[in-house]
Structures are given as C-alpha cells and as structure tokens.
Design a protein around this motif. Structure first.
Motif, short mmCIF file in Angstrom:
data_model
loop_
_atom_site.label_atom_id
_atom_site.label_comp_id
_atom_site.label_asym_id
_atom_site.label_seq_id
_atom_site.Cartn_x
_atom_site.Cartn_y
_atom_site.Cartn_z
N PHE A 1 13.91 -35.36 15.72
CA PHE A 1 14.39 -36.50 14.94
C PHE A 1 13.20 -37.26 14.37
CE2 PHE A 1 18.03 -35.67 17.56
CZ PHE A 1 19.12 -36.12 16.84
N GLU A 2 13.40 -37.89 13.25
CA GLU A 2 12.45 -38.85 12.70
C GLU A 2 12.98 -40.23 13.07
OE1 GLU A 2 9.60 -38.11 11.19
OE2 GLU A 2 10.03 -35.96 11.32
N LYS A 3 12.11 -41.23 13.08
CA LYS A 3 12.58 -42.56 13.48
C LYS A 3 13.64 -43.10 12.52
CE LYS A 3 9.32 -45.83 11.51
NZ LYS A 3 8.40 -46.91 11.80
N GLU A 4 13.61 -42.65 11.26
CA GLU A 4 14.61 -43.09 10.29
C GLU A 4 15.99 -42.50 10.60
OE1 GLU A 4 11.66 -41.59 9.37
OE2 GLU A 4 10.62 -43.45 8.84
N ASP A 5 16.04 -41.43 11.40
CA ASP A 5 17.31 -40.79 11.76
C ASP A 5 18.00 -41.48 12.93
OD1 ASP A 5 16.71 -38.79 9.88
OD2 ASP A 5 15.69 -37.56 11.39
N ILE A 6 17.30 -42.43 13.58
CA ILE A 6 17.79 -43.03 14.81
C ILE A 6 18.21 -44.48 14.54
CG2 ILE A 6 17.22 -43.63 17.19
CD1 ILE A 6 14.95 -41.50 16.94
N GLU A 7 19.38 -44.84 15.06
CA GLU A 7 19.91 -46.20 14.93
C GLU A 7 20.04 -46.79 16.33
OE1 GLU A 7 21.53 -49.55 13.02
OE2 GLU A 7 20.84 -47.73 12.02
N LEU A 8 19.46 -47.97 16.54
CA LEU A 8 19.56 -48.67 17.82
C LEU A 8 20.29 -49.98 17.62
CD1 LEU A 8 15.95 -48.41 19.29
CD2 LEU A 8 17.95 -47.10 19.94
N GLN A 9 21.13 -50.31 18.60
CA GLN A 9 21.81 -51.59 18.55
C GLN A 9 22.05 -52.08 19.98
OE1 GLN A 9 25.67 -51.65 16.62
NE2 GLN A 9 25.17 -53.65 15.77
N PHE A 10 21.91 -53.38 20.17
CA PHE A 10 22.20 -54.00 21.46
C PHE A 10 23.31 -55.00 21.24
CE2 PHE A 10 21.63 -57.07 24.88
CZ PHE A 10 21.60 -56.21 25.96
N ASP A 11 24.43 -54.81 21.97
CA ASP A 11 25.59 -55.67 21.80
C ASP A 11 26.28 -55.88 23.14
OD1 ASP A 11 27.72 -57.10 20.74
OD2 ASP A 11 28.79 -55.33 20.07
N SER B 1 9.79 -48.19 20.17
CA SER B 1 8.80 -47.34 19.50
C SER B 1 9.24 -45.89 19.64
CB SER B 1 7.41 -47.55 20.09
OG SER B 1 7.38 -47.18 21.45
N TYR B 2 8.79 -45.06 18.71
CA TYR B 2 9.15 -43.65 18.70
C TYR B 2 7.92 -42.84 18.34
CZ TYR B 2 11.73 -39.38 17.63
OH TYR B 2 12.20 -38.09 17.61
N HIS B 3 7.43 -42.05 19.29
CA HIS B 3 6.24 -41.23 19.08
C HIS B 3 6.45 -39.86 19.72
CE1 HIS B 3 4.00 -44.70 17.67
NE2 HIS B 3 4.43 -45.37 18.73
N ASN B 4 6.13 -38.81 18.97
CA ASN B 4 6.18 -37.43 19.48
C ASN B 4 7.51 -37.08 20.13
OD1 ASN B 4 3.49 -36.99 18.67
ND2 ASN B 4 2.74 -37.84 20.58
N GLY B 5 8.62 -37.53 19.52
CA GLY B 5 9.94 -37.17 20.01
C GLY B 5 10.45 -37.99 21.18
N VAL B 6 9.71 -39.05 21.55
CA VAL B 6 10.13 -39.89 22.68
C VAL B 6 10.39 -41.31 22.19
CG1 VAL B 6 9.52 -40.81 24.94
CG2 VAL B 6 8.82 -38.49 24.32
N LEU B 7 11.61 -41.79 22.42
CA LEU B 7 11.99 -43.15 22.08
C LEU B 7 11.80 -44.02 23.31
CD1 LEU B 7 13.40 -45.18 20.11
CD2 LEU B 7 15.55 -44.47 21.18
N GLU B 8 11.12 -45.16 23.13
CA GLU B 8 10.94 -46.12 24.23
C GLU B 8 11.45 -47.48 23.76
OE1 GLU B 8 7.43 -48.19 26.92
OE2 GLU B 8 7.01 -46.33 25.84
N ILE C 1 17.92 -53.44 16.32
CA ILE C 1 16.55 -53.24 16.78
C ILE C 1 15.85 -52.31 15.80
CG2 ILE C 1 15.12 -52.45 18.70
CD1 ILE C 1 17.82 -52.77 20.38
N ASP C 2 14.70 -52.74 15.27
CA ASP C 2 13.87 -51.89 14.41
C ASP C 2 12.97 -51.03 15.27
OD1 ASP C 2 14.91 -52.95 12.04
OD2 ASP C 2 13.50 -54.62 12.10
N ILE C 3 12.71 -49.80 14.82
CA ILE C 3 11.84 -48.89 15.55
C ILE C 3 10.48 -48.87 14.88
CG2 ILE C 3 11.51 -46.50 16.30
CD1 ILE C 3 14.56 -46.16 16.07
N ASP C 4 9.43 -49.06 15.68
CA ASP C 4 8.06 -49.01 15.15
C ASP C 4 7.56 -47.60 15.12
OD1 ASP C 4 7.98 -51.75 14.93
OD2 ASP C 4 7.21 -52.00 16.97
#
Length: 128
Positions: free
Chosen positions: A48-58, A103-110, A125-128
């Motif tokens: 995945f690329e970081k643009e492919d991932i959507e995060l939300q906290f609700d 953050s998203y680096h080398n296939g790992v989302l933190e 939440i924006d991903i760096d």
C-alpha cells in the motif's frame, strides 16, 4: 527426530489460503500496545501507499481502511485484482484526539493515540 503429521495445522492453512483468495483481504498483523503516554497501534500493510490508506478515530474506535489495485503477470496474461483492508479497533481509554499522529514507512503503519482523562469526538488522521 520424529515428525508428527498434524491434520489440523494443514486444515487451518487451507482455510486461510481460501479466505485470502475469496475475499482478497490483507492480513494486517495489527498490534496494540499501551504505553505511559497512551496507545500505539502497529499494522503491517505491505504493497500500500500512504495515499491508499484512510484512518479515522470516532467514539473510541480507530478505523483503518485501504484499497489498492494489484497487477499480476503470468506469462502473457495479466490479472488485476484489488487488495483491501478494513480494521476497527476499540481503544479502551479516552484519547487526546487533536494529538493523534500516524506515520507509514516500509509497509508499516504506526498510529500513536495519547490518552487523557476527558476526551472524545470524531477526528480524521493524516498520515506522515
């Protein structure tokens, strides 16, 4: 050294292969750790690329969603399929929504979710 055949292990492996081929899902290998400052969520999302991932906290729930098209070439034939991920994690403590980072680096989302005594609301939440 003796090797013992375990039919249940083979059956579990076959079920997992079938589930992945039918649903085209991604095994995210998600872990949640509690720290002194709050919670840290780690998810393996290879391909995945970081643009492919959507995060939300609700309302105490962190949602991780993503979708990506995958092209597979076998000989002269190319097959296109979609890989998707959808995880919902309940965070047991109140969270400082404005201080959530990802953050998203080398296939790992933190995702870091700092806690406080009084927190709430929905936050994208924006991903760096």
């Amino acid at each position: 050294m003796t090797f013992r055949y375990d039919p249940f292990e083979q059956m579990n492996r076959l079920f997992e292969q079938t589930r992945q081929s039918v649903w085209d899902g991604v095994d995210t290998n998600v872990s949640v750790e509690q720290t002194d400052e709050g919670y840290v969520v780690m998810a393996d999302l290879p391909g995945f690329e970081k643009e492919d991932i959507e995060l939300q906290f609700d309302d105490g729930v962190l949602t991780i969603e993503g979708e990506v098209a995958v092209d597979e070439t076998a000989g002269q034939a190319t097959h296109r399929r979609r890989r998707t991920v959808h995880e919902r994690l309940s965070i047991p403590g109140p969270v400082l929504v404005d201080d959530i980072t990802a953050s998203y680096h080398n296939g790992v989302l933190e995702v870091t979710l700092p806690t406080e005594e009084d927190a709430g609301d929905t936050h994208r939440i924006d991903i760096d």
